[in-house]
Scaffold this active site. Structure first.
Site, PDB file in Angstrom:
ATOM      1  N   GLY A 524      -0.320  14.662 -10.927  1.00 27.35           N
ATOM      2  CA  GLY A 524      -0.882  13.401 -11.372  1.00 27.35           C
ATOM      3  C   GLY A 524      -1.434  12.615 -10.209  1.00 27.35           C
ATOM      4  N   GLY A 526      -1.643   8.681  -8.887  1.00 22.73           N
ATOM      5  CA  GLY A 526      -1.171   7.331  -9.108  1.00 22.73           C
ATOM      6  C   GLY A 526      -1.924   6.397  -8.193  1.00 22.73           C
ATOM      7  N   GLY A 529      -1.208   7.431  -4.542  1.00 23.45           N
ATOM      8  CA  GLY A 529      -1.513   8.736  -3.981  1.00 23.45           C
ATOM      9  C   GLY A 529      -1.414   9.832  -5.025  1.00 23.45           C
ATOM     10  N   VAL A 531       0.154  13.344  -6.595  1.00 22.93           N
ATOM     11  CA  VAL A 531       1.446  14.004  -6.658  1.00 22.93           C
ATOM     12  C   VAL A 531       1.244  15.497  -6.920  1.00 22.93           C
ATOM     13  CG1 VAL A 531       3.720  13.959  -7.718  1.00 22.93           C
ATOM     14  CG2 VAL A 531       2.329  11.907  -7.696  1.00 22.93           C
ATOM     15  N   LYS A 547       4.683  13.497  -3.260  1.00 19.73           N
ATOM     16  CA  LYS A 547       3.670  12.452  -3.351  1.00 19.73           C
ATOM     17  C   LYS A 547       3.074  12.200  -1.987  1.00 19.73           C
ATOM     18  CE  LYS A 547       4.219   8.930  -6.125  1.00 19.73           C
ATOM     19  NZ  LYS A 547       3.129   8.417  -6.963  1.00 19.73           N
ATOM     20  N   ASP A 644       4.155  -2.211 -10.285  1.00 17.54           N
ATOM     21  CA  ASP A 644       3.198  -1.374 -11.011  1.00 17.54           C
ATOM     22  C   ASP A 644       3.871  -0.648 -12.176  1.00 17.54           C
ATOM     23  OD1 ASP A 644       0.733  -0.363 -11.632  1.00 17.54           O
ATOM     24  OD2 ASP A 644       0.720   1.184 -10.082  1.00 17.54           O
TER      25      ASP A 644
END
Ligand code: NAG
Ligand code: NAG
Length: 808
Positions: A524, A526, A529, A531, A547, A644
């Site tokens: 993914g 984010g 950064g 992952v 990450k 977040d």
């Protein structure tokens, strides 16, 4: 009668035309070929479930001609050609008329072939079952001349059948497909056995697992086929038509789950399943395996080294898989083969050098709960412990002395079938040369945990003796209980020991590049950064999420120190609703965090996927997130503001517990200070209004984001991005929810979700909490402890005002 098999049989004929149609598409004609590059598209089965082609192995520029599950992120390999030997880039496999599949190296030299004649009219076909078939035809008939199912490697799939004398061979290591030491063999006499074998000649040593009750040779009750049924369970078929069930039935329906049974490289035969359609990354679940304890079961014979190599000691990890360890004073013969043999760090010569006495040169370590099956070569009786040790010391052949009840037994090298065993009686002394031993380690002083397989065995044995119908009812009844009791334990089988207990580990960039296969598989992206999925080799394998932080990185001593401090703060958080940090990397411009890998993906994909999760699951998840945030805000030693909170940052573990990720990163990457419009780090739709105004940033920003998230969980709708689906009205979820609440139309929020509608009080409570959390004025928003109490229903909730009524 409610018999699913019967239904299947009745409807099967109507399915036939579709099969025929699909076949026409996937036929591979003579002359078709594949070249080993990372860009080549493999030959796919019509459903795309399986692929045949060159599987690129990690970082070696080598490829394995194989069949794999193509829709699964792991691309799990189920069959391989060329005895598991990988081939170089630009190697080629071609479908030929006279040799069938023909594998050749880049220079054109033949490496392997299926050695089957299919003629010009023949073709190859990757079947949806995972079977690759070569078909020959003439004017009269069409018949298969070669099938991967008939030439299995280490895995069986549903619809695959093993005939008498059929064998599965284990591979050498998880990532080395050469033949290993273990095999599963259906013998001529009808016995199904697991055994190790001699490397050079394939001589089979005594079985460490066999199916009894099928071994009356050539009688009507002896077994002759091992069948992996199309409904996903394994059984032995006897000549009289009766079945001997191996795996429990109908636990995971084949419609929704992939199945495979693999003889693992460590000798355990495991039946796995894997959900077909889950976004996220659930992985394979082991739900049946044999033998029960390979360290013990394998010890029956006198030949061979046992589950581990010679002189090694075997124990089970928490997932019933063997771990091999060299005893003190010994080290691995091949440092890369942790399951291999151990050699003593000294050699004892039987020639006296006359200068030192045996007592000065050698000593003993006493091993705890350790046992070697190796036959004794001498026994002294009566004797004492002192005399026993002395006798071994002065005997240049003696490697181990065992003393019990006035008796002394001696053993020589190599020791075989070593294992940890808490039932070992007596004292075990291992000889070492003085100066050859590293400082006292406690490697072998752990105790062996007691395992309890009672329930599993009960399920199995009840199944064996009863009719199909009774079985069906029983299984249905058992499945639920079986799941509830065993789910936790079962899932663990096949994963490795955890590094979670230890403190944060500092990784080098190289280690992480290797673990992630050069940052290949993205899990993914984010706001902090990208992952990647990785595999960390500790005792066994552990999946991790790595990450790569992409914030502006400062290079100074203070910056580095601050990084370490913040990482430590994150590392000290322990809560069941938070993702665990395992380690980090801080090397020049490379900053990375290593987290535990969670199998069920993000809340975003769970909530906004095709299937609406149940209301009870959703409300549990909401509570979990609230508790995790409460911990971050009020219960851990340093307060952490997340900044977040959004569904992409909530992960789900094996049991669908919500786990907050990315906490602590805002501070780590200094997001706090930058509060200009461009510097806002939160995500559109979840960001509290004070980010845009000149107000202090407090934990209440998280409460706001949680409120938005809660409303999303209730409605399974995204806060923004609903423009096309619901028209204007739903465009912004928070506005729409408030309108619905004011109009008293909460049912619109959950559409036809009967479960939620029947739980009206809770629904109302959750909506009100959500509206309280999204108040524009931070001081009106409740704290997370209040939020948690309100969600749990332990405090009264007042009707919230409209969140937008305040002005500033
Ligand atoms: C593919 O597998 C199905 C189910 O076993 C079988 O009926 C069909 O004949 C196979 N196709 C080919 C081309 O072998
Ligand atoms: C697998 O192991 C064998 C035996 O140790 C070795 O010869 C071979 O090179 C290994 N293969 C790979 C791909 O590492």
């Amino acid at each position: 009668m409610a018999n699913p098999l019967l239904h299947l049989l009745l409807f099967a004929p109507f399915l036939m035309p579709f099969f025929t149609l699909a076949q026409a598409n996937g036929r591979l004609m003579v002359g078709t070929s594949l070249t080993a590059t990372d860009k080549t598209t493999p030959w796919l089965s019509p459903s795309n479930d399986f692929a045949f082609g060159f599987h690129e192995l990690s970082d070696k520029d080598l490829f394995l001609l194989s069949i794999w599950f193509d829709k699964i992120p792991d691309k799990t390999i189920v069959w391989y050609a060329n005895e598991g030997k990988p081939v170089p880039r630009e190697s080629k496999v071609e479908l030929t008329a006279d040799r069938g599949l023909l594998l050749s190296d880049p220079q054109g030299n033949e490496l392997w072939s299926s050695d089957s004649v299919i003629d010009e009219a023949g073709y190859g076909f990757m079947n949806d079952t995972g079977n690759f078939v070569l078909v020959r035809s003439d004017s009269v008939k069409v018949w298969p001349v070669w099938e991967s199912f008939k030439n299995p490697t280490d895995t069986m799939l549903p619809t695959q059948i093993m005939e008498t004398d059929g064998v599965l061979f284990s591979r050498l290591k998880e990532t080395n497909f050469s033949r290993g030491r273990f095999q599963l063999h259906l013998l001529q006499n009808g016995n199904l056995v697991l055994n190790t074998q001699n490397k050079e000649t394939s001589w089979a040593y005594d079985a460490y697992y066999y199916i009894s009750g099928t071994n009356a040779p050539n009688s009507s009750s002896s077994g002759y086929l091992v069948i992996f049924s199309e409904t996903g369970y394994l059984y032995i078929l006897r000549r009289n038509g009766q079945r001997f069930e191996l795996t429990p039935r109908m636990v995971f329906p084949v419609r929704d789950y992939y199945h495979r049974a693999t003889l693992e490289f460590d000798g355990v035969f495991i039946h796995y399943s894997h959900p077909k359609t889950f976004s996220g990354n659930p992985g394979w679940t082991a739900f049946w395996y044999e033998p029960d304890n390979i360290c013990v079961n394998i010890g029956g014979g006198t030949l061979g080294s046992g589950a581990c190599g010679y002189n090694s000691v075997c124990r089970l990890n928490d997932y019933q898989r063997p771990i091999c360890e060299c005893p003190q004073g010994f080290s691995l013969v091949d440092p890369n083969d942790e399951y291999g043999s151990c050699k003593p760090n000294f050699t004892e010569s039987c020639e006296e050098d006359g200068t030192t006495s045996a007592e000065d040169a050698y000593g003993f370590v006493e091993l705890i709960e350790t046992f070697w099956q190796t036959p004794n070569y001498e026994q002294l009786n009566p004797t004492s412990e002192v005399e026993c040790k002395k006798s071994c010391l002065q005997d240049c052949f003696c490697a181990v002395a065992i003393f019990r009840n006035d008796s002394c037994w001696k053993k020589k090298l190599p020791l075989s079938n070593g294992r940890k065993d808490s039932s070992t009686k007596g004292k075990v002394f291992l000889k070492y040369k003085k100066g050859s031993l590293p400082p006292q380690s406690d490697r072998l002083s752990f105790s062996v945990k007691k395992k309890n397989h009672g329930t599993l065995i009960l399920v199995g044995s009840v199944l064996l003796g009863t009719s199909f119908f009774v079985n069906f009812v029983l299984v249905a009844a058992f499945c639920l209980g079986f799941f509830l009791i065993y789910h936790k334990k079962i899932i663990k089988v096949g994963r490795g020991d955890n590094i979670v207990e230890t403190n944060l580990r500092c990784f080098t960039y190289k280690e992480l590049a290797k673990a992630t296969n050069g940052f290949k598989e993205e899990l993914g992206r984010g706001s902090f950064g990208i992952v990647y999925k990785g595999l960390i080799q500790m005792v066994a394998r552990n999946f991790v999420a790595v990450k790569k932080l992409d914030g502006v990185i400062q290079h100074s001593e203070t910056a580095e120190k601050e990084f370490k401090t913040e990482v430590k703060v994150i590392g000290q958080t322990h809560h069941k609703n938070l993702v665990r940090l395992l380690g980090f990397c801080d090397e020049g411009q490379h900053r990375m965090l290593v987290y535990e890998f969670l199998s069920n993906g993000t809340l975003a994909s769970f909530l906004f996927g095709d299937l609406r999760p149940s209301w009870s699951q959703r409300s549990q998840i909401a509570l979990g997130i609230a508790r995790g945030l409460l911990y971050l805000h009020e219960e851990c030693s340093t307060q952490i503001i997340h900044c977040d909170i959004k569904p992409q940052n909530i992960l789900l573990d094996d049991y669908y517990n919500a786990r907050i990720s990315d906490f602590g990163l805002a501070k780590l990457l200094k997001m706090h200070q930058s509060r200009t419009n461009t510097g806002i780090r939160g995500t559109r739709g979840y960001v509290a209004p004070e980010w845009f105004r000149n107000k202090p940033i407090t934990v209440k920003v998280d409460v706001y984001s949680f409120g938005v998230l809660l409303l999303e969980i209730i409605s399974c709708q995204k806060n923004v991005e609903n423009l096309e689906i619901g028209g204007e009205e739903k465009a912004i979820l928070t506005d729409w929810v408030c309108d619905c609440f004011e109009a008293g139309k909460l049912d619109a929020l959950v559409e036809n979700d009967m479960e939620a509608l029947n739980d009206w009080k809770k629904l109302e409570r959750f909506v009100m909490v959500g509206i309280w959390c999204i108040q524009e004025d931070p001081s009106l928003r409740p704290t997370m402890s209040k939020v948690t109490q309100m969600l749990e229903g332990v405090v009264e909730i007042q009707v919230p005002p409209s969140p937008f009524s305040t002005t500033d």
